[in-house]
Enzyme design. Structure first.
Site, PDB file in Angstrom:
ATOM      1  N   SER A 215     -22.883 -12.400  37.956  1.00 19.41           N
ATOM      2  CA  SER A 215     -23.611 -13.490  37.274  1.00 19.41           C
ATOM      3  C   SER A 215     -23.851 -14.649  38.229  1.00 19.41           C
ATOM      4  O   SER A 215     -24.914 -15.271  38.223  1.00 19.41           O
ATOM      5  CB  SER A 215     -22.801 -14.002  36.084  1.00 19.41           C
ATOM      6  OG  SER A 215     -22.293 -12.943  35.340  1.00 19.41           O
TER       7      SER A 215
ATOM      8  N   ASP B 187     -10.356 -10.036  35.370  1.00 19.74           N
ATOM      9  CA  ASP B 187      -9.887  -9.218  36.498  1.00 19.74           C
ATOM     10  C   ASP B 187      -9.254 -10.024  37.629  1.00 19.74           C
ATOM     11  O   ASP B 187      -8.536  -9.468  38.457  1.00 19.74           O
ATOM     12  CB  ASP B 187     -11.059  -8.407  37.088  1.00 19.74           C
ATOM     13  CG  ASP B 187     -11.790  -7.608  36.029  1.00 19.74           C
ATOM     14  OD1 ASP B 187     -11.132  -7.242  35.044  1.00 19.74           O
ATOM     15  OD2 ASP B 187     -13.001  -7.360  36.166  1.00 19.74           O
TER      16      ASP B 187
ATOM     17  N   GLY C 150      -9.160  -4.259  35.123  1.00 20.10           N
ATOM     18  CA  GLY C 150      -9.233  -4.989  36.390  1.00 20.10           C
ATOM     19  C   GLY C 150     -10.301  -4.461  37.320  1.00 20.10           C
ATOM     20  O   GLY C 150     -10.378  -4.856  38.472  1.00 20.10           O
TER      21      GLY C 150
ATOM     22  N   ARG D 157       4.802   9.384  27.812  1.00 19.53           N
ATOM     23  CA  ARG D 157       3.676   8.927  26.987  1.00 19.53           C
ATOM     24  C   ARG D 157       2.751   8.064  27.840  1.00 19.53           C
ATOM     25  O   ARG D 157       3.228   7.278  28.650  1.00 19.53           O
ATOM     26  CB  ARG D 157       4.178   8.068  25.816  1.00 19.53           C
ATOM     27  CG  ARG D 157       5.088   8.782  24.848  1.00 19.53           C
ATOM     28  CD  ARG D 157       4.292   9.690  23.904  1.00 19.53           C
ATOM     29  NE  ARG D 157       5.130  10.281  22.875  1.00 19.53           N
ATOM     30  CZ  ARG D 157       5.828  11.388  23.045  1.00 19.53           C
ATOM     31  NH1 ARG D 157       5.830  11.993  24.210  1.00 19.53           N
ATOM     32  NH2 ARG D 157       6.543  11.883  22.052  1.00 19.53           N
TER      33      ARG D 157
ATOM     34  N   GLY E 241      12.230 -35.025  26.955  1.00 15.31           N
ATOM     35  CA  GLY E 241      12.977 -36.213  27.398  1.00 15.31           C
ATOM     36  C   GLY E 241      11.993 -37.351  27.603  1.00 15.31           C
ATOM     37  O   GLY E 241      11.138 -37.608  26.756  1.00 15.31           O
TER      38      GLY E 241
END
Length: 776
Positions: free
Chosen positions: A121, A166, A209, A292, A574
């Site tokens: 872009s 990403d 990513g 898995r 604090g």
């Protein structure tokens, strides 16, 4: 920094028009950037336009380009994705399409374009800018625009903000959306970990990513994965056997769970993809493990933006508007970005060039270089991962004993720092000792050895497993020195808040009397308050900030339903106003009262007036944050009573004291990663210091630089002697005298529609990404 004559920032944009568009894949935090661009644009006197549906909207024009108002970006901060829409656009790739887009902008008098998107872009935006005058000639020839219109829009300014989960854009530490994507991934990893441990399973997770391994790498660091596959560094030949050996070893030492993280672009040395299925088949066939595989997919793009992404988007939006309004025809198109905690401007095409060089280096097999080109933060993550991933402890012991203690209030991320310190220590051949309950434990001798497995699975656990106390060592020095001798402790890692800093100083002062205390020590700042001198950030502050922000979102939602309601929320910290200020930015507060920015009766009056005005608009709600110790007399109850009385008949008030929920919870990816890096760095530094201090068969350290705070300063992690930091410390109020985040307070006020002056005399100068290379 450049100093120029002061300009009135509220007049900078008069007569100018800015358009903002989001393009390419969406990312959480884009809305924060759009909101800030619109509001700061309006603040400078400029007209601001939304371009809906990315470049497609720019080409189609008409209703897609609409003027934005202050209220039109309200309630946008907490939404994921992009509210103004994004689209992949073929038309903009053609000259005819770009001419149409130019015509639409010229007709509205828009000569400033702010693009939020990925490298594609932003490259497109730069091309558009370069052929702008040619496009104007075409439009003038075909009679689409008049000579007068062409003259008024003679050049186009472009500023980019990188929005991409990403984090694959070179020159920027973090792109908008990366931190939120990590939040989504870690939520899933934590959930999977609990089920996997019930069944002794191996889990393979594929994260997004594209061609960049950042998400996979940080995930692996943050969950202590057994292996990570990233495109930048394919595994060596014979990795299949190596992986199986490592998994078998992990099981043999009692680990019920194996986690393998795979980046979606992962390849082997021959450029063949490494997928979840390939690894699953390998592990199942070779080891017979119950395995898995989970592909996370678009979950990572969704959900609410994290506090970091909202603040990043807001800061970038402010910087983008300033960069556009200060640009001349000669300034190259720039990207605004964050380096450490500083806003910087970088030449767009240099960033794109380096980003392309990474891809090229990967294609040509120059993997070490690819990791370097990705930038310092990526390289540090990779090095820390490599250190922690190889679990073979050395045969030779160093006979060094390093003790680790937590001091002060508990916070998320402490355990991650302890875990990495212990494991790096063991890999260096040291014996690591756990001290329970802070300095008290050191005085009472509640000290035990920690083996590799002792800290297994600690990264994702909140609070302090070692136990922590606020007591300081000064009145237990005698007992502490006896135990240091008894347990033969050669170095200390103190992880904690302001008490850790003061405690460290007390130990250094007592070195004159007690020789046993002449050992190297390092303080790792870990506190929700972020008030430790010598560091811009402390472990735990990010988690607390996200907790406050989430709570504020829910409260705002409730206020938006009831209308005409103002919420007053008290935060911890604090005397340090970090949490209140940053949560104010992240949640879109109307005011944040802090001790460092004194306020009086006139300010309170102005704030009430401001809310009374706000109730006349479509946004009929208010959010006020107050740091717990910002003022002894203007208490939360006082503010509540004041606002209730003054708002009678216009709005009603509610108050919330958030309390200890801010110290708890699972650490955020940032705190896990930050804690892990700090722990590792601290022990490596101690190893070097111990060699320096070894004389005549024993360790003796009494120089100021043998007792340091490890802190994040601007862009680097530095070791700073405790004694040097005394000057910059306000001991009465337990805060550093200089605090970097105070300069973000004006942004908070401008985004809440206060007419205040923004100091524009110091602007971020353009920095170069491409280093001058020797030779060619």
């Amino acid at each position: 920094m450049q100093h120029s004559a002061p300009v009135d920032p509220t007049k900078m944009g008069v007569g100018r028009a800015i358009a903002v568009l989001t393009s390419g894949g969406d990312a959480q935090g884009m809305n924060a950037a759009v909101r800030a661009t619109v509001r700061v644009g309006i603040y400078t006197g400029a007209k601001v336009y939304f371009v809906h549906e990315g470049y497609q909207g720019l080409v189609d024009g008409g209703d897609n380009i609409r003027q934005a108002t202050w209220e039109s970006v309200s309630m946008m901060l907490q939404l994921g994705g992009t509210v103004i829409g994004s689209a992949r656009c073929q038309d903009f790739r053609t000259k005819e399409g770009r001419a149409k887009a130019a015509c639409n902008l010229v007709k509205l008098g828009i000569t400033n374009l702010c693009v939020i998107g990925g490298d594609g872009s932003l490259t497109g935006a730069n091309e558009f800018r370069n052929e702008w005058s040619e496009l104007l000639q075409i439009l003038q020839k075909t009679g689409k625009i008049t000579a007068e219109e062409a003259k008024c829009s003679s050049h186009l300014n472009i500023v980019g903000m990188v929005g991409s989960i990403d984090n694959d854009f070179c020159g920027t530490d973090m792109t908008i959306g990366t931190d939120s994507a990590l939040h989504r991934i870690m939520e899933v990893v934590d959930a999977i970990t609990t089920t996997a441990q019930s069944h002794q399973r191996a889990f393979i997770l594929e994260v997004m990513g594209r061609h960049c391994g950042y998400l996979a790498l940080v995930t692996a660091l943050s969950c202590g994965a057994d292996w990570v596959f990233i495109p930048e560094m394919p595994p060596d030949e014979g990795w299949e056997d190596h992986l199986c050996r490592r998994l078998t070893y992990q099981r043999s030492i009692g680990n019920r769970l194996n986690v393998i993280i795979v980046a979606e672009g992962a390849l082997d040395r021959h450029g063949k993809p490494i997928t979840c299925d390939i690894i699953k088949n390998l592990v199942t066939k070779k080891l017979g493990f119950d395995t898995r595989a989970t592909i996370l997919g678009h979950v990572q793009r969704g959900g609410t933006p994290s506090a970091f992404d909202r603040i990043l988007g807001s800061r970038m939006g402010v910087e983008a508007v300033m960069a556009l309004l200060e640009a001349t025809p000669d300034t190259p198109a720039c990207v605004v970005s964050l380096s450490g905690n500083m806003a910087v401007r970088l030449p767009l095409m240099e960033c794109v060039q380096v980003t392309k060089e990474v891809t090229k280096a990967m294609a040509e097999g120059r993997f070490e270089e690819a990791i370097k080109l990705r930038g310092k933060s990526f390289e540090n993550n990779w090095n820390t991962y490599k250190l922690l991933a190889h679990v073979t402890a050395p045969d030779v012991k160093s006979n060094i004993n390093i003790a680790i203690l937590n001091v002060g209030a508990p916070c998320a991320g402490m355990n991650a720092a302890v875990r990495s310190a212990v494991r790096i220590g063991i890999l260096q051949g040291h014996n690591m000792l756990a001290v329970h309950d802070g300095f008290e434990g050191l005085a009472n001798g509640t000290i035990e050895p920690m083996a590799w497995g002792y800290v297994g699975g600690w990264t994702g656990k909140g609070g302090s497993i070692l136990g922590t106390k606020r007591s300081l060592p000064a009145n237990m020095i005698e007992e502490i020195s006896l135990n240091i001798a008894k347990f033969n402790i050669h170095a200390l890692v103190i992880i904690g808040g302001f008490e850790a800093f003061v405690g460290g100083l007390e130990l250094v002062t007592a070195r004159e009397k007690y020789e046993e205390l002449c050992i190297p020590l390092v303080v790792i700042p870990a506190t929700v308050s972020n008030n430790v001198p010598g560091s811009d950030f402390s472990v735990g502050a990010d988690t607390a900030l996200n907790t406050i922000t989430t709570t504020c979102d829910r409260i705002k939602q409730s206020a938006a339903g009831t209308k005409r309601r103002v919420f007053i929320i008290e935060t911890m910290g604090g005397y340090c106003g970090y949490l209140a200020t940053m949560a104010g930015l992240a949640a879109g507060a109307d005011a944040a009262y802090v001790f460092e920015d004194p306020f009086g009766i006139h300010d309170l009056e102005a704030n009430v007036e401001h809310l009374l005005e706000k109730m006349k608009t479509t946004v009929k709600r208010g959010l006020i944050l107050r740091n717990e110790k910002c003022n002894a007399n203007y208490t939360t109850d006082f503010l509540f009573n004041l606002y209730s009385e003054e708002g009678k008949g216009v709005f009603d008030c509610r108050k919330n004291v958030l309390g200890h929920m801010q110290q708890g919870g699972t650490p955020t990816p940032f705190d896990r990663n930050f804690g892990t890096k700090m722990g590792a760095k601290a022990v490596l530094w101690l190893t070097d210091k111990l060699k320096e201090c070894y004389r005549h068969g024993r360790i003796f350290a009494n120089t100021p630089d043998s007792a340091c705070v490890l802190g994040m300063r601007k862009r680097a992690m530095l070791f700073q002697p405790l004694s040097d930091l005394k000057e910059d410390t306000d001991f009465e109020h337990r805060i550093p005298k200089t605090e970097w985040w105070l300069k973000l307070r004006p942004i908070l006020k401008i985004l809440a529609k206060y007419k205040i002056s923004l100091d524009t005399s110091e602007t971020a100068t353009m920095e170069h990404v491409i280093k001058k290379r020797g030779g060619v």
